[in-house]
Design an enzyme around this catalytic site. Structure first.
Site, PDB file in Angstrom:
ATOM      1  N   ARG A 280     -35.885  33.325 -14.563  1.00  0.00           N
ATOM      2  CA  ARG A 280     -36.054  32.318 -15.028  1.00  0.00           C
ATOM      3  C   ARG A 280     -38.191  31.522 -14.815  1.00  0.00           C
ATOM      4  O   ARG A 280     -38.474  32.152 -15.646  1.00  0.00           O
ATOM      5  CB  ARG A 280     -35.514  31.308 -13.837  1.00  0.00           C
ATOM      6  CG  ARG A 280     -35.433  29.772 -14.580  1.00  0.00           C
ATOM      7  CD  ARG A 280     -36.611  29.272 -14.682  1.00  0.00           C
ATOM      8  NE  ARG A 280     -37.204  29.050 -12.533  1.00  0.00           N
ATOM      9  CZ  ARG A 280     -38.363  28.309 -12.373  1.00  0.00           C
ATOM     10  NH1 ARG A 280     -39.225  28.157 -13.141  1.00  0.00           N
ATOM     11  NH2 ARG A 280     -37.785  28.845 -11.525  1.00  0.00           N
ATOM     12  N   ASP A 281     -38.481  32.367 -13.918  1.00  0.00           N
ATOM     13  CA  ASP A 281     -40.098  31.828 -13.197  1.00  0.00           C
ATOM     14  C   ASP A 281     -40.736  32.797 -14.297  1.00  0.00           C
ATOM     15  O   ASP A 281     -42.129  32.333 -15.004  1.00  0.00           O
ATOM     16  CB  ASP A 281     -40.496  31.056 -12.369  1.00  0.00           C
ATOM     17  CG  ASP A 281     -41.136  31.048 -11.954  1.00  0.00           C
ATOM     18  OD1 ASP A 281     -41.729  29.784 -12.758  1.00  0.00           O
ATOM     19  OD2 ASP A 281     -41.561  30.711 -11.056  1.00  0.00           O
TER      20      ASP A 281
ATOM     21  N   HIS B  62     -43.016  29.626  -2.648  1.00  0.00           N
ATOM     22  CA  HIS B  62     -43.192  30.154  -4.104  1.00  0.00           C
ATOM     23  C   HIS B  62     -44.302  30.576  -4.373  1.00  0.00           C
ATOM     24  O   HIS B  62     -45.332  29.548  -5.087  1.00  0.00           O
ATOM     25  CB  HIS B  62     -42.247  29.100  -4.247  1.00  0.00           C
ATOM     26  CG  HIS B  62     -42.102  29.538  -6.110  1.00  0.00           C
ATOM     27  ND1 HIS B  62     -41.547  29.321  -6.365  1.00  0.00           N
ATOM     28  CD2 HIS B  62     -43.108  29.848  -7.299  1.00  0.00           C
ATOM     29  CE1 HIS B  62     -41.464  30.104  -7.793  1.00  0.00           C
ATOM     30  NE2 HIS B  62     -42.778  29.417  -8.269  1.00  0.00           N
TER      31      HIS B  62
ATOM     32  N   HIS C  61     -47.852  32.018  -6.689  1.00  0.00           N
ATOM     33  CA  HIS C  61     -48.368  32.689  -7.611  1.00  0.00           C
ATOM     34  C   HIS C  61     -49.965  33.398  -7.104  1.00  0.00           C
ATOM     35  O   HIS C  61     -50.454  32.763  -6.186  1.00  0.00           O
ATOM     36  CB  HIS C  61     -48.362  31.425  -8.802  1.00  0.00           C
ATOM     37  CG  HIS C  61     -46.995  31.236  -9.462  1.00  0.00           C
ATOM     38  ND1 HIS C  61     -47.106  31.407 -10.993  1.00  0.00           N
ATOM     39  CD2 HIS C  61     -45.657  30.834  -9.200  1.00  0.00           C
ATOM     40  CE1 HIS C  61     -45.495  31.019 -11.414  1.00  0.00           C
ATOM     41  NE2 HIS C  61     -45.904  30.387  -9.853  1.00  0.00           N
TER      42      HIS C  61
ATOM     43  N   CYS D  46     -49.847  31.668 -15.732  1.00  0.00           N
ATOM     44  CA  CYS D  46     -50.150  30.452 -15.710  1.00  0.00           C
ATOM     45  C   CYS D  46     -50.219  29.712 -16.832  1.00  0.00           C
ATOM     46  O   CYS D  46     -51.123  29.562 -17.576  1.00  0.00           O
ATOM     47  CB  CYS D  46     -50.836  30.558 -14.720  1.00  0.00           C
ATOM     48  SG  CYS D  46     -51.487  28.574 -13.986  1.00  0.00           S
TER      49      CYS D  46
ATOM     50  N   ASN E 150     -45.411  35.069 -11.101  1.00  0.00           N
ATOM     51  CA  ASN E 150     -45.525  34.953  -9.840  1.00  0.00           C
ATOM     52  C   ASN E 150     -46.036  36.235  -8.421  1.00  0.00           C
ATOM     53  O   ASN E 150     -46.386  37.075  -9.513  1.00  0.00           O
ATOM     54  CB  ASN E 150     -43.955  34.797  -9.477  1.00  0.00           C
ATOM     55  CG  ASN E 150     -43.547  33.721 -10.035  1.00  0.00           C
ATOM     56  OD1 ASN E 150     -42.738  33.614 -11.182  1.00  0.00           O
ATOM     57  ND2 ASN E 150     -42.853  32.675  -9.182  1.00  0.00           N
TER      58      ASN E 150
HETATM   59 ZN   LIG Z   1     -43.540  29.389 -10.103  1.00  0.00          ZN
END
Ligand SMILES: [Zn+2]
Length: 305
Positions: free
Chosen positions: A15-16, A207, A209, A240, A249
């Site tokens: 997903r991310d 979480h 990055h 990003c 991430n």
């Molecule tokens: Zn994220």
């Protein structure tokens, strides 16, 4: 040092990671990759997002992916859900867990969700309550905890306000997001020091990055504070949206390498994870930022099978 003995890694790459990649994968490749991830020992995989495909075209096939993957016992398959419409699709996709999201900074929330923070609460409340009554578990994300691309510094008071609203709605876990990867270990400990006076440590996840290369240091700083749940992406996938070309991430392989060697148990097999990493790197068609994926390439002339 008072490090935990066990840590849960929540894989958010499908997903991310994918939502920030330029290359769109086929449904088959996504399913194949998620199935490989399911065999690494991961306990939680965020498989897709039920956000309007107009906003995230890379994940327009969310329902097909959710329906197509193999479900292994003991794994929680999560999907991101923005509103009631998304929740209905997530139900059709039979996800185990729903993840709702909003920002700690007003401008990011407005740009990302098209609503003010106050306007977002009732929308998420409805999603959380319906998901809980349908027997799903619910996770919350709060973005821009350690910095906002528009506002710069974000006050901890904003994070507390969002966190209190989300917990009061009934979410079971809150993931604190360093959305643009600007946090540093001192800041992480300062923020956690305040949050841990109000919220139980087992309900908070971090979480990070890796935009500026501080993600592993931030994880170490969080471990020191007793945090035992971290989100990461295989390969360090993604990027990003506010800093084109930047890292995504923190890479799951890199987190695993560090934790394994610190004798902190994750239950995840690094070799298998690397193998899934090679698969997705080849499909994405660029060298991913995971250090361990690249270190492993040096030692193996042919990729892992
Ligand atoms: Zn994220």
């Amino acid at each position: 040092m008072n490090w935990p003995t066990n840590v849960t890694i929540k894989e958010v790459g499908p997903r991310d990671g994918l939502q920030n990649e330029q290359t769109f994968l086929s449904v088959e490749d996504k399913i194949s990759w998620i199935n490989q991830l399911s065999r690494t020992g991961l306990q939680s995989i965020e498989i897709t997002s039920f956000v309007n495909p107009k906003w995230i075209p890379a994940l327009a096939d969310s329902l097909e992916v959710a329906k197509g993957i193999e479900r292994l016992p003991g794994i929680t398959y999560t999907a991101l859900v923005p509103n009631r419409h998304g929740l209905e699709r997530a139900f059709k996709g039979s996800v185990d867990e729903v993840a709702v999201f909003m920002s700690a900074s007003e401008t990011h929330n407005q740009k990302n969700i098209n609503k003010s923070i106050q306007e977002t609460f009732p929308v998420l409340r409805e999603v959380v309550q319906e998901a809980l009554s349908a027997g799903k578990s619910v996770r919350g994300y709060v973005s821009t905890v350690f910095g906002c691309p528009y506002e710069g510094q974000v006050s901890v008071e904003n994070v507390i306000c969002v966190a209190e609203h989300l917990f009061e709605m009934g979410i079971q876990e809150l993931s604190l997001g360093d959305t643009i990867g600007v946090a540093n270990p001192k800041q992480v400990q300062a923020v956690l020091n305040i949050l841990l006076k109000r919220f139980p440590v087992e309900k908070l996840a971090l979480h990070f990055h890796d935009t500026h290369g501080t993600a592993l240091a931030n994880i170490l700083a969080s471990l020191d504070m007793g945090i035992t749940t971290f989100d990461s992406s295989t390969g360090g996938l993604g990027g990003c949206p506010y800093a084109p070309g930047a890292s995504g991430n923190v890479a799951t392989e890199d987190v695993l390498y560090m934790l394994n060697n610190m004798e902190i148990q994750t239950g995840v097999n690094l070799e298998k994870l690397l193998s899934a990493g090679h698969f997705i790197q080849e499909k994405i068609g660029r060298t991913l930022t995971s250090r361990n994926l690249q270190a492993c390439n040096i030692n193996h002339t042919s990729p892992h099978k």
